[in-house]
Scaffold this active site. Structure first.
Site, short mmCIF file in Angstrom:
data_model
loop_
_atom_site.label_atom_id
_atom_site.label_comp_id
_atom_site.label_asym_id
_atom_site.label_seq_id
_atom_site.Cartn_x
_atom_site.Cartn_y
_atom_site.Cartn_z
N HIS A 50 0.75 -1.45 -0.30
CA HIS A 50 0.25 0.15 0.20
C HIS A 50 0.68 1.22 -0.18
O HIS A 50 1.67 1.35 0.37
CB HIS A 50 -1.26 0.35 0.79
CG HIS A 50 -0.02 0.26 2.98
ND1 HIS A 50 0.15 1.38 3.05
CD2 HIS A 50 -0.01 -1.51 3.25
CE1 HIS A 50 0.47 0.91 4.47
NE2 HIS A 50 0.26 0.08 4.33
N GLY A 88 -4.32 2.17 5.79
CA GLY A 88 -3.29 0.99 6.01
C GLY A 88 -4.50 -0.61 5.40
O GLY A 88 -4.64 -0.15 4.75
N LYS A 89 -3.17 -0.91 5.47
CA LYS A 89 -4.30 -2.75 4.27
C LYS A 89 -5.71 -3.06 4.50
O LYS A 89 -6.41 -2.96 3.32
CB LYS A 89 -2.80 -3.20 4.22
CG LYS A 89 -1.86 -3.54 3.41
CD LYS A 89 -1.02 -4.91 3.49
CE LYS A 89 -0.25 -4.87 5.00
NZ LYS A 89 0.77 -6.32 5.07
N ARG A 90 -5.98 -2.79 5.98
CA ARG A 90 -7.17 -3.04 6.35
C ARG A 90 -8.36 -1.82 6.46
O ARG A 90 -9.47 -1.51 6.21
CB ARG A 90 -6.88 -3.72 7.36
CG ARG A 90 -6.20 -4.91 7.33
CD ARG A 90 -6.37 -5.40 8.76
NE ARG A 90 -5.13 -6.54 8.92
CZ ARG A 90 -4.30 -7.67 9.92
NH1 ARG A 90 -5.28 -6.74 11.26
NH2 ARG A 90 -3.30 -7.94 10.22
#
Length: 465
Positions: free
Chosen positions: A19, A239-241
């Site tokens: 990311h 963030g990735k999530r």
């Protein structure tokens, strides 16, 4: 800490794509290593066996390759270093900096609740070694947090102090003998001779815990630099999530690696008002002290601006190579080559550039319908095109300047505004696609194509639909 060679590292976990926050961290690590004449290493932290995948590893490598962040030496895979992790845990155990904890899961739940209620960090009843160790019972190896306080000098955050009683006696080795993240990171960084750990400030407290492990192993503690996280345009953390796009998504949006490197540099770093940097300028200027302490916020307008400015610095052949991915398969790019100086002065990314050069790729006869055909429905539209066509055919010098002279003379001779004939002429040549000054349109199309498109127009009816 003094050292003959600076070594930085980027250590992503292969549980998803690379990311934009990770990409910026990698860039800062790369820039600092290049600035200091050191090494930039890559470690894949793949110890989460359930979530780590080869596909995610490849996605991270693809993202770094697109960004142009070439690492030094072989990639280090954390999962292959388990023997070193276990040996370090044993060394801490032998020196009294760690201990075996035989608490059952149920006992741990009760103890954690008790310590949480008291507002103090977890301490196992096994830490003092005054209980007989039960033979054959599973155990973890925990770090024995010493008394006192831990102080670090962070290159971004400044001096940070923790009281050690804020730190749990963290697990180093699980009951199945596998190392935890906290131990593995310290061992791998030491073995890779990492001198500067540059990472997101969500790891700031880990610097305190990891400093204690370094000290317990009598190893040099690296320099720390914890970078504030990136917020989205809405102010929320990325963030990735939490919705951060993969860095390769920005590639697919039409941004160039040169533009993205420049934008990421300025996303939370500055030493003056300069916005546009070549790689050489960025390497020369970069310092850890220039990293801002407050979170940066994504700004797509600024991203477009910086990418557009990078286009102006790029070689036309390189630009055409990047643009080709956004053009129809098999497109004839010969006209684009001549128009590239104009295109790169106006485009903000490759998708935008592709839209701005689409008129050059149209196949004859052009399909001109709807709103685009409106100027050609005027009673005098074809009269103007018919009058101008012979002048274009007779023009010996086919250049923007010569064409502009023809257009200006026509307007003066007929005592009409430019729009009277310019609008239908543009419609006949571009079918309503975005285009630059009309004289440039004709110049970039070339004489043969211009004449052909105008002849097609005269032979076509543009009645109301």
């Amino acid at each position: 800490m003094t050292t003959a060679k600076v070594v930085t590292r980027f250590a992503p976990s292969p549980t998803g794509y690379l990311h934009i926050g990770g990409a910026r961290t990698a860039l800062f690590c790369w820039l600092y290593a290049r600035k200091m004449g050191g090494e930039f290493r890559l470690r894949v932290e793949d110890t989460d066996r359930e979530r780590s995948t080869p596909e995610a590893t490849q996605a991270i490598l693809d993202g770094m390759a697109w960004l142009g962040l070439e690492h030094d030496g072989a990639i280090v895979y954390q999962s292959r270093n388990m023997d070193d992790h276990v040996a370090a845990a044993q060394a801490l155990l032998d020196s009294g900096h760690a201990y075996r904890c035989y608490c059952t899961p149920e006992e741990l739940d009760a103890l954690r609740a008790e310590f949480r209620e008291k507002g103090i960090a977890f301490r196992s009843p096994w830490r003092n070694g005054d209980k007989d160790e039960p033979a054959g019972q599973p155990f973890t190896i925990r770090f024995k947090v010493p008394e006192g306080q831990t102080v670090i000098q962070d290159q971004v955050q400044g001096e940070i102090t923790w009281q050690n009683d804020q730190f749990d006696d963290l697990v180093l080795l699980r009951a199945d003998g596998t190392p935890t993240y906290m131990l593995a990171v310290v061992v791998d960084d030491h073995n890779m001779e990492v001198t500067h750990v540059i990472r997101g400030d969500d790891h700031l407290i880990n610097a305190g815990r990891q400093s204690l492990i370094y000290q317990g192993l009598s190893w040099n503690v690296p320099e720390w630099a914890h970078v504030p996280l990136i917020h989205g345009p809405d102010g929320k953390k990325l963030g990735k999530r939490t919705g951060a796009a993969a860095v390769t998504d920005y590639r697919d949006m039409g941004y160039s690696p040169e533009g993205m490197r420049n934008y990421l540099l300025k996303l939370g770093w500055s030493i003056d008002d300069q916005e546009v940097y070549t790689d050489a300028e960025a390497v020369k200027a970069f310092t850890l002290g220039g990293i801002n302490k407050s979170p940066a916020r994504l700004d797509f307008d600024k991203m477009d601006h910086i990418n557009g400015e990078q286009f102006k610095l790029m070689d036309n052949a390189d630009l055409l190579t990047g643009l080709t991915a956004f053009l129809p398969d098999g497109a004839d790019t010969s006209r684009i080559t001549g128009a590239m100086d104009n295109l790169k002065s106006r485009a903000k990314n490759y998708k935008d550039m592709a839209a701005k050069c689409a008129y050059l790729l149209l196949e004859r006869p052009l399909e001109i319908t709807g709103k685009a055909a409106k100027p050609l429905r005027r009673d005098d539209a074809k009269e103007h095109i018919s009058a101008l066509l012979p002048e274009f055919v007779a023009l010996s010098e086919w250049s923007g300047e010569a064409i502009q002279t023809v257009l200006k003379s026509y307007a003066e001779t007929n005592d009409i505004g430019f729009g009277k004939f310019g609008q239908p002429l543009r419609a006949a040549l571009t079918a309503g696609h975005p285009s630059p000054d009309l004289s440039d349109v004709l110049a970039f199309l070339g004489k043969e194509e211009t004449v052909g498109r105008l002849q097609d127009c005269l032979a076509t009816s543009y009645k109301e639909e």
